[in-house]
Write a protein that holds these residues in place. Structure first.
Motif, short mmCIF file in Angstrom:
data_model
loop_
_atom_site.label_atom_id
_atom_site.label_comp_id
_atom_site.label_asym_id
_atom_site.label_seq_id
_atom_site.Cartn_x
_atom_site.Cartn_y
_atom_site.Cartn_z
N TYR A 152 0.82 -1.21 0.00
CA TYR A 152 0.00 0.00 0.00
C TYR A 152 0.86 1.27 0.00
N ALA A 153 1.92 1.28 0.80
CA ALA A 153 2.76 2.47 0.88
C ALA A 153 3.34 2.82 -0.49
N ALA A 154 3.75 1.81 -1.25
CA ALA A 154 4.32 2.06 -2.58
C ALA A 154 3.25 2.56 -3.54
N SER A 155 2.04 2.01 -3.46
CA SER A 155 0.99 2.49 -4.35
C SER A 155 0.54 3.90 -3.98
N MET A 156 0.58 4.26 -2.69
CA MET A 156 0.27 5.63 -2.30
C MET A 156 1.32 6.61 -2.80
N GLU A 157 2.56 6.20 -2.76
CA GLU A 157 3.62 7.05 -3.30
C GLU A 157 3.41 7.29 -4.79
N ALA A 158 3.00 6.25 -5.51
CA ALA A 158 2.73 6.38 -6.94
C ALA A 158 1.53 7.29 -7.18
N ALA A 159 0.49 7.17 -6.35
CA ALA A 159 -0.68 8.03 -6.49
C ALA A 159 -0.32 9.49 -6.24
N SER A 160 0.51 9.73 -5.23
CA SER A 160 0.93 11.11 -4.92
C SER A 160 1.71 11.71 -6.08
N LYS A 161 2.58 10.92 -6.68
CA LYS A 161 3.36 11.40 -7.82
C LYS A 161 2.45 11.69 -9.00
N ALA A 162 1.46 10.81 -9.23
CA ALA A 162 0.53 11.03 -10.34
C ALA A 162 -0.27 12.31 -10.13
N ALA A 163 -0.65 12.59 -8.90
CA ALA A 163 -1.38 13.82 -8.62
C ALA A 163 -0.54 15.05 -8.95
N GLN A 164 0.71 15.02 -8.54
CA GLN A 164 1.61 16.14 -8.81
C GLN A 164 1.88 16.29 -10.30
N ASP A 165 2.11 15.19 -10.99
CA ASP A 165 2.47 15.23 -12.41
C ASP A 165 1.31 15.67 -13.30
N ASN A 166 0.07 15.34 -12.88
CA ASN A 166 -1.09 15.55 -13.75
C ASN A 166 -2.05 16.62 -13.28
N GLY A 167 -1.77 17.23 -12.13
CA GLY A 167 -2.70 18.22 -11.60
C GLY A 167 -3.99 17.63 -11.08
N TRP A 168 -3.93 16.36 -10.64
CA TRP A 168 -5.10 15.69 -10.08
C TRP A 168 -5.22 16.00 -8.60
N ILE A 169 -6.38 15.67 -8.03
CA ILE A 169 -6.63 15.89 -6.60
C ILE A 169 -6.35 14.59 -5.85
N LEU A 170 -5.36 14.62 -4.97
CA LEU A 170 -5.05 13.45 -4.15
C LEU A 170 -6.04 13.40 -3.00
N LEU A 171 -6.77 12.30 -2.90
CA LEU A 171 -7.80 12.16 -1.87
C LEU A 171 -7.50 10.91 -1.04
N SER A 172 -6.76 11.11 0.03
CA SER A 172 -6.40 10.02 0.92
C SER A 172 -7.32 9.99 2.14
N ASP A 173 -7.44 8.81 2.75
CA ASP A 173 -8.20 8.72 4.00
C ASP A 173 -7.29 8.81 5.22
N SER A 174 -6.03 9.14 5.00
CA SER A 174 -5.10 9.41 6.10
C SER A 174 -4.65 10.86 6.02
N SER A 175 -3.93 11.30 7.04
CA SER A 175 -3.40 12.66 7.06
C SER A 175 -1.97 12.63 7.54
N TRP A 176 -1.18 13.54 7.03
CA TRP A 176 0.22 13.63 7.41
C TRP A 176 0.62 15.10 7.39
N GLU A 177 1.85 15.39 7.74
CA GLU A 177 2.30 16.78 7.85
C GLU A 177 2.02 17.54 6.55
N GLY A 178 1.26 18.61 6.65
CA GLY A 178 0.93 19.43 5.50
C GLY A 178 -0.27 18.97 4.70
#
Length: 347
Positions: A152-178
């Motif tokens: 899961y951690a690796a797939s979340m990292e990939a999702a975060s990168k895809a959001a940044q690269d494509n201007g998508w909205i990252l919608l996680s059910d967890s929260s972290w700094e920032g």
């Protein structure tokens, strides 16, 4: 099994920059009723599973026909975005937007369902270990499914990168700094479940069992139940002993990564807590309990026999009540009134 009493109960935040969970159930309920047409799920009394006076189970298996409490989370965030644009949002309101997430279970279905309702696109990253049957369920809700990463951690990292690269909205059910705004809103959606349980319970429970992965369900429910029932109920957070992220963080007085082997409690097998949930549970929970896989799975057949068939993740709270050692350690006696949540359908 390990039981930790919470030394921070009622005290200050553990994570100063992170907010506490919302308790604004009126805001959540109005939008859920108007935009998601959700129906109340039942609370049932379960007989014969544990030596307690009452065992109540809030049954989330039918929530929005998605089979899990998480239907209230991401879909609520997306409905809130649609409502911010239009007074009466429809199936085209969010056309052109893309929501992306990683999921090992039900959160991805909520993202996909919410996006489909309001005309947005959804992309869900899943790890190599996620069954293809789950990928098909996501596609049935309109999601594009991408397999990437060994966990899961690796797939979340990939999702975060895809959001940044494509201007998508990252919608996680967890929260972290920032990253607080969207998961704070997401947890607000879970208040609907907690408010229903409070209305449905015939008496104030003496004990409330809340299973936790990153802690979204537990943090939201505990925050609302404290506002409704005050300090009387004992709130106990239940985690896999392979992933005691909240228990370990409470013991350390700070967010820690709690690594361990894979657990059959897959949706609870989270090694790092949501910071919003951690703040809320440090304030609101009384105890943190970890169980082994066997201590949960051994009780699943009896749960099914009483009509509450679920997974190890969905039944962890009930399994804790069924465990005599856990009851003794938590002071749950024959006169106890215990509230649990069945958080997902059986696989």
């Amino acid at each position: 099994m390990k039981i930790t009493s919470n030394p921070h109960r009622g005290g200050q935040k553990l994570i100063e920059a992170a907010p506490y969970p919302s308790t604004n159930v009126a805001r959540a309920s109005e939008l859920i009723a108007r935009c998601l047409s959700d129906k109340e799920t039942p609370l049932t009394e379960v007989k014969g599973l544990a030596d307690v006076a009452h065992l109540w189970a809030k049954d989330e298996r039918g929530r929005m026909d998605l089979g899990s409490f998480k239907a209230l989370g991401a879909a609520y965030v997306i409905a809130r975005h649609a409502a911010d644009i239009a007074e009466n949002p429809d199936a085209s309101t969010l056309a052109g937007r893309t929501y992306v997430t990683a999921s090992a279970g039900n959160h991805g279905l909520s993202v996909a369902s919410g996006a489909r309702r309001f005309g947005a696109n959804s992309v869900v990253y899943i790890a190599d270990t996620v069954p293809e049957s789950f990928a098909e369920r996501l596609r049935a809700q309109g999601a594009d499914v991408v397999r990437e990463g060994v966990d899961y951690a690796a797939s979340m990292e990939a999702a975060s990168k895809a959001a940044q690269d494509n201007g998508w909205i990252l919608l996680s059910d967890s929260s972290w700094e920032g990253y607080y705004e969207l998961p704070h809103t997401l947890m607000e959606g879970y208040l609907q479940m907690a408010a229903e349980a409070v209305r449905q319970c015939p008496q104030v429970p003496t004990h409330i069992m809340l299973q936790a992965g990153v802690g979204g369900l537990a943090g939201a429910a505990a925050a609302y139940m404290r506002t409704a029932w005050g300090q009387e109920p004992q709130i106990i957070v239940v985690e896999p002993n392979a992933a005691p992220a909240l228990q370990a963080s409470i013991e350390a007085g700070a967010c820690v990564f709690a690594d361990g082997p894979d657990s059959v409690m897959g949706r609870l097998d989270c090694k790092e807590p949501s910071l919003i949930a951690l703040n809320g549970l440090a304030r609101d929970a009384d105890s943190f309990l970890t169980l082994t896989d066997e201590q949960v799975t051994e009780h699943l057949p009896a749960m099914a026999d009483t009509g509450i068939a679920t997974t190890a993740s969905g039944g962890a709270g009930v399994a804790a009540v069924m465990n005599a050692d856990a009851r003794a350690g938590l002071g749950i006696g024959p006169d106890a009134r215990v509230l649990c949540i069945i958080s997902e359908i059986a696989e």
